[in-house]
Design an enzyme around this catalytic site. Structure first.
Site, PDB file in Angstrom:
ATOM      1  N   GLY A   1       0.859  -1.274  -0.019  1.00 14.38           N
ATOM      2  CA  GLY A   1      -0.122  -0.064   0.056  1.00 14.38           C
ATOM      3  C   GLY A   1       0.898   1.332   0.048  1.00 14.38           C
ATOM      4  CB  VAL A   2       0.038   4.787   1.299  1.00 14.47           C
ATOM      5  CG1 VAL A   2       0.173   4.391   2.948  1.00 14.47           C
ATOM      6  CG2 VAL A   2       0.705   6.051   1.196  1.00 14.47           C
ATOM      7  CG  ASP A   3       4.774   0.998   5.132  1.00 13.34           C
ATOM      8  OD1 ASP A   3       5.623   1.791   4.989  1.00 13.34           O
ATOM      9  OD2 ASP A   3       4.505  -0.062   6.009  1.00 13.34           O
TER      10      ASP A   3
ATOM     11  N   GLY B   1      -7.202   0.644   3.741  1.00 19.14           N
ATOM     12  CA  GLY B   1      -6.819  -0.263   2.647  1.00 19.14           C
ATOM     13  C   GLY B   1      -6.737  -1.701   2.967  1.00 19.14           C
TER      14      GLY B   1
HETATM   15  N1  APR Z   1      -0.642   7.636  -2.244  1.00 16.52           N
HETATM   16  C1  APR Z   1      -1.547   7.979  -1.385  1.00 16.52           C
HETATM   17  N2  APR Z   1      -2.446   6.969  -0.938  1.00 16.52           N
HETATM   18  C2  APR Z   1      -2.163   5.781  -1.441  1.00 16.52           C
HETATM   19  C3  APR Z   1      -0.919   5.332  -2.100  1.00 16.52           C
HETATM   20  C4  APR Z   1      -0.055   6.499  -2.438  1.00 16.52           C
HETATM   21  N3  APR Z   1       0.899   6.272  -3.015  1.00 16.52           N
HETATM   22  N4  APR Z   1      -0.911   4.083  -2.113  1.00 16.52           N
HETATM   23  C5  APR Z   1      -1.925   3.611  -1.732  1.00 16.52           C
HETATM   24  N5  APR Z   1      -2.770   4.576  -1.033  1.00 16.52           N
HETATM   25  C6  APR Z   1      -4.003   4.331  -0.323  1.00 16.52           C
HETATM   26  C7  APR Z   1      -4.839   3.081  -0.437  1.00 16.52           C
HETATM   27  O1  APR Z   1      -5.572   3.261  -1.568  1.00 16.52           O
HETATM   28  C8  APR Z   1      -5.689   3.456   0.727  1.00 16.52           C
HETATM   29  O2  APR Z   1      -6.717   4.301   0.397  1.00 16.52           O
HETATM   30  O3  APR Z   1      -3.676   4.553   1.175  1.00 16.52           O
HETATM   31  C9  APR Z   1      -4.919   4.260   1.828  1.00 16.52           C
HETATM   32  C10 APR Z   1      -4.365   3.126   3.019  1.00 16.52           C
HETATM   33  O4  APR Z   1      -4.255   1.964   2.491  1.00 16.52           O
HETATM   34  P1  APR Z   1      -2.943   1.166   2.919  1.00 16.52           P
HETATM   35  O5  APR Z   1      -1.777   1.496   2.277  1.00 16.52           O
HETATM   36  O6  APR Z   1      -3.341  -0.417   2.776  1.00 16.52           O
HETATM   37  O7  APR Z   1      -3.012   1.295   4.560  1.00 16.52           O
HETATM   38  P2  APR Z   1      -3.576   0.650   5.968  1.00 16.52           P
HETATM   39  O8  APR Z   1      -5.183   0.342   5.506  1.00 16.52           O
HETATM   40  O9  APR Z   1      -3.535   1.498   6.984  1.00 16.52           O
HETATM   41  O10 APR Z   1      -2.864  -0.822   6.042  1.00 16.52           O
HETATM   42  C11 APR Z   1      -1.649  -0.621   6.723  1.00 16.52           C
HETATM   43  O11 APR Z   1      -0.532  -2.019   4.965  1.00 16.52           O
HETATM   44  O12 APR Z   1       1.225  -2.272   3.729  1.00 16.52           O
HETATM   45  C12 APR Z   1       0.779  -2.053   4.869  1.00 16.52           C
HETATM   46  O13 APR Z   1       2.694  -1.588   6.354  1.00 16.52           O
HETATM   47  C13 APR Z   1       1.470  -1.544   6.024  1.00 16.52           C
HETATM   48  O14 APR Z   1       0.719  -3.483   7.220  1.00 16.52           O
HETATM   49  C14 APR Z   1       0.461  -2.048   6.943  1.00 16.52           C
HETATM   50  C15 APR Z   1      -0.844  -2.056   6.402  1.00 16.52           C
END
Ligand code: APR
Length: 173
Positions: A34-36, A121
């Site tokens: 994801g965003v991480d 996400g």
């Molecule tokens: N910019 C902005 N938003 C983004 C990006 C980006 N480049 N990539 C993904 N997103 C969005 C996703 O579409 C979603 O709407 O960020 C939002 C949060 O989604 P996730 O990244 O899946 O975060 P979360 O639901 O909090 O889950 C956290 O995901 O990767 C792992 O290490 C992280 O284990 C943790 C979990």
């Protein structure tokens, strides 16, 4: 009235030129999907190296690192709750992610910040509920911190953009 310092944009948070971008992290702070994953890829290996020194972060808390190759100067990492139906304090933990982030912004005298939609996400927090909590906490923090100049909410997809648009309209009505 909605606060003029809040902006909702569609896009990629790694491109944001702000003092700090927020990472929806996990408690290990060792990167993920994801965003991480996007933030670690764009920041380069220095970010993971610094994260490794932090010893993780509890859910709802936050840690700050430098931004490395990102246009943002800092990254604030905050692990949201994994949605489990709403009965294990998920709302308060999500609110705490925003509160902990604003506390760090205040401590470091940072004035502009970009948030992703924390928790909605991979962690499956329901988007309408999450967007209301996010906006409530952002508005509260802006009221308490006149020195914050800009809060950008970065929606990566249409579904997220639409949910935050609805929540912003609810707030201003
Ligand atoms: N910019 C902005 N938003 C983004 C990006 C980006 N480049 N990539 C993904 N997103 C969005 C996703 O579409 C979603 O709407 O960020 C939002 C949060 O989604 P996730 O990244 O899946 O975060 P979360 O639901 O909090 O889950 C956290 O995901 O990767 C792992 O290490 C992280 O284990 C943790 C979990």
């Amino acid at each position: 009235m909605s606060d003029r310092r809040i902006q909702l944009v569609k896009g990629d948070i790694t491109q944001q030129r702000v003092d700090a971008i927020v990472n929806a992290a996990n408690t290990s702070l060792r990167g993920g999907g994801g965003v991480d994953g996007a933030i670690h890829r764009a920041a380069g290996p220095g970010l993971l190296e610094e994260c490794r020194t932090l010893g993780g972060c509890p859910t709802g808390d936050a840690r700050i690192t430098k931004g490395y190759d990102l246009p943002a100067r800092y990254v604030i990492h905050t692990p949201g709750p994994v949605w489990q139906g709403g009965g294990v304090n998920e709302d308060a933990l999500l609110a705490s992610c925003y509160q902990s982030t604003f506390a760090l912004l205040h401590d470091h005298n940072l004035k502009t910040v970009a948030f992703p939609s924390i928790g909605t996400g991979i962690y499956r927090f329901p988007i309408d509920r999450a967007s209301r909590i996010a906006l409530r906490e952002i508005r509260r923090a802006l009221n308490e911190n006149p020195s914050i100049e800009r809060v950008v909410i970065v929606a990566f997809d249409e579904r997220t953009f639409d949910a935050y648009t609805r929540a912003l309209m609810e707030e201003s009505s």
